[in-house]
Design a protein around this motif. Sequence first.
Motif, PDB file in Angstrom:
ATOM      1  N   SER A  99       7.310  14.342   0.172  1.00  0.00           N
ATOM      2  CA  SER A  99       8.213  15.319   0.792  1.00  0.00           C
ATOM      3  C   SER A  99       7.476  16.586   1.210  1.00  0.00           C
ATOM      4  CB  SER A  99       9.338  15.684  -0.187  1.00  0.00           C
ATOM      5  OG  SER A  99      10.021  14.532  -0.624  1.00  0.00           O
ATOM      6  N   PHE A 126      14.815   7.655   5.551  1.00  0.00           N
ATOM      7  CA  PHE A 126      14.883   8.071   4.149  1.00  0.00           C
ATOM      8  C   PHE A 126      15.388   9.521   4.078  1.00  0.00           C
ATOM      9  CE2 PHE A 126      13.043   9.500   0.102  1.00  0.00           C
ATOM     10  CZ  PHE A 126      13.479   8.487  -0.732  1.00  0.00           C
ATOM     11  N   ASP A 196       5.789   7.953   8.150  1.00  0.00           N
ATOM     12  CA  ASP A 196       5.956   7.895   6.699  1.00  0.00           C
ATOM     13  C   ASP A 196       5.620   6.465   6.271  1.00  0.00           C
ATOM     14  OD1 ASP A 196       6.872   7.658   4.082  1.00  0.00           O
ATOM     15  OD2 ASP A 196       8.518   9.087   4.381  1.00  0.00           O
ATOM     16  N   ALA A 198       5.477   5.250   3.156  1.00  0.00           N
ATOM     17  CA  ALA A 198       5.845   5.007   1.754  1.00  0.00           C
ATOM     18  C   ALA A 198       5.985   3.513   1.451  1.00  0.00           C
ATOM     19  CB  ALA A 198       7.141   5.735   1.411  1.00  0.00           C
ATOM     20  N   HIS A 199       6.530   2.760   2.407  1.00  0.00           N
ATOM     21  CA  HIS A 199       6.740   1.321   2.164  1.00  0.00           C
ATOM     22  C   HIS A 199       5.768   0.463   2.953  1.00  0.00           C
ATOM     23  CE1 HIS A 199      10.244   1.870  -0.368  1.00  0.00           C
ATOM     24  NE2 HIS A 199      10.483   2.920   0.388  1.00  0.00           N
ATOM     25  N   TYR A 221       3.109   6.201  -5.740  1.00  0.00           N
ATOM     26  CA  TYR A 221       3.644   5.512  -6.928  1.00  0.00           C
ATOM     27  C   TYR A 221       4.399   4.229  -6.618  1.00  0.00           C
ATOM     28  CZ  TYR A 221       7.654   8.367  -5.481  1.00  0.00           C
ATOM     29  OH  TYR A 221       8.641   8.971  -4.750  1.00  0.00           O
ATOM     30  N   LYS A 222       4.458   3.829  -5.356  1.00  0.00           N
ATOM     31  CA  LYS A 222       5.160   2.580  -5.021  1.00  0.00           C
ATOM     32  C   LYS A 222       4.151   1.437  -4.994  1.00  0.00           C
ATOM     33  CE  LYS A 222       8.920   5.030  -2.847  1.00  0.00           C
ATOM     34  NZ  LYS A 222       9.322   5.793  -1.662  1.00  0.00           N
TER      35      LYS A 222
END
Length: 411
Positions: A99, A126, A196, A198-199, A221-222
Amino acid sequence: MQASRQTAEALDSADPLAAIREQFELPPAVIYLDGNSLGPLTAASARAVEHSLRQAWGEQLIKSWNTAGWVDLPRQTGQRIAPLIGAGVDDVLVADSTSVNLYKLLAAALTLSPDRRTILTEAGNFPTDLYVSDAVSQRRPGVQVRRVEADGLLNALDASVAVVVLSHVNYRSGARHDMAAINARAHAVGAVVLWDLAHSAGAIPVDLAGSGADLAIGCGYKFLNGGPGAPAFLYVSPQLQDRLHNPIAGWFGHANPFAFEDHYRPAPGVDRWQVGTPPVLSLASLHAALEPWSAISMADVAQKSVQLFDLMAACFDGPLAGLGFDLITPRQAEARGSQISLRHRHAWPICQALIAEGVVGDFRTPDVLRFGLTPLYLRHVDVWDACERLSQIMATGRWRLPEFQAQHRVT
Ligand SMILES: *Cc1c(COP(=O)(O)O)cnc(C)c1O
């Protein structure tokens, strides 16, 4: 696909990644399909944190900033992430949360084209991406956020757009954008894109440099297994590194923090995106968790992700058919990340009943059951067994028990 437990076992015997699972400390009775929310502990992370805690901090105290290389961890950890996302080794930094990195890069990117009025993003992105985009726009008179559906993005990309903020893979549905196509269209109209990841990072092949990406952020952390609240990463293309400035001009982003100068001078390269003192214990954990990747081929990861998906999709087409489930993740491999999402009216209690049976997936509002397919430590038989347990829960109606109805704070 016609699947059976034997099919799954055969895929496991032929799996080039099978041995990697031993590096993870997974609880024995759990099938963990939530590594896209919190990756599990690696033995390497446990050792690294213990060492940083006991020896480096406990015994060496402040010396460790130099002798244990603490001060280099943000860049060294970035160097381990770089090959996973198709970035140059000097173009990735680990710092802050996803973020906060989004805020820093978005606010900076807007200064590239002060006359443009639009931040373009996707409806259903998100929440942090939506909230931070709104908040950044509210601090810039005249700048507005435009949210459009995924299929309207290319059309909405016109000369009013300053920055496009997109999740490469949607956290809820698992749908993936065509990064190269969006970068190309954005550049054609003079906009930049902030991705992003993240995934995506550690989940699917990503080629930031090859697809001409400008900026990216992502989660530690994913799929990267850095541990709860592990710091995030950011990427700035080499062409933009000197042109963009960190809006949070903290002392760690200074060219020479320990000169303690009265005025800010940005560090060269990506180091200027540091803000304050790095979180060493979390960084040590993330840095160590990335160790196995040096011996892993992303092509193997991608192939296994497809196989895991196909097994779960076969479950959806077979035992789960007619039970009220709806597959919302695209079936075509290039159009999705490494997860499978099923919509169901009773997704919440079904998810809780499944967790009680040792299969950990998660629930996303309003009605999505989400399973992370993490090729490093999941076996094909895990997905098969998860399917069997889910089918049983549906057959017995166990999910209707009162204990599975109560909501939790963290889902
Ligand atoms: C998990 C996730 C984040 C996480 O942001 P934090 O600042 O680490 O809480 C950001 N973006 C997306 C798309 C995510 O899925």
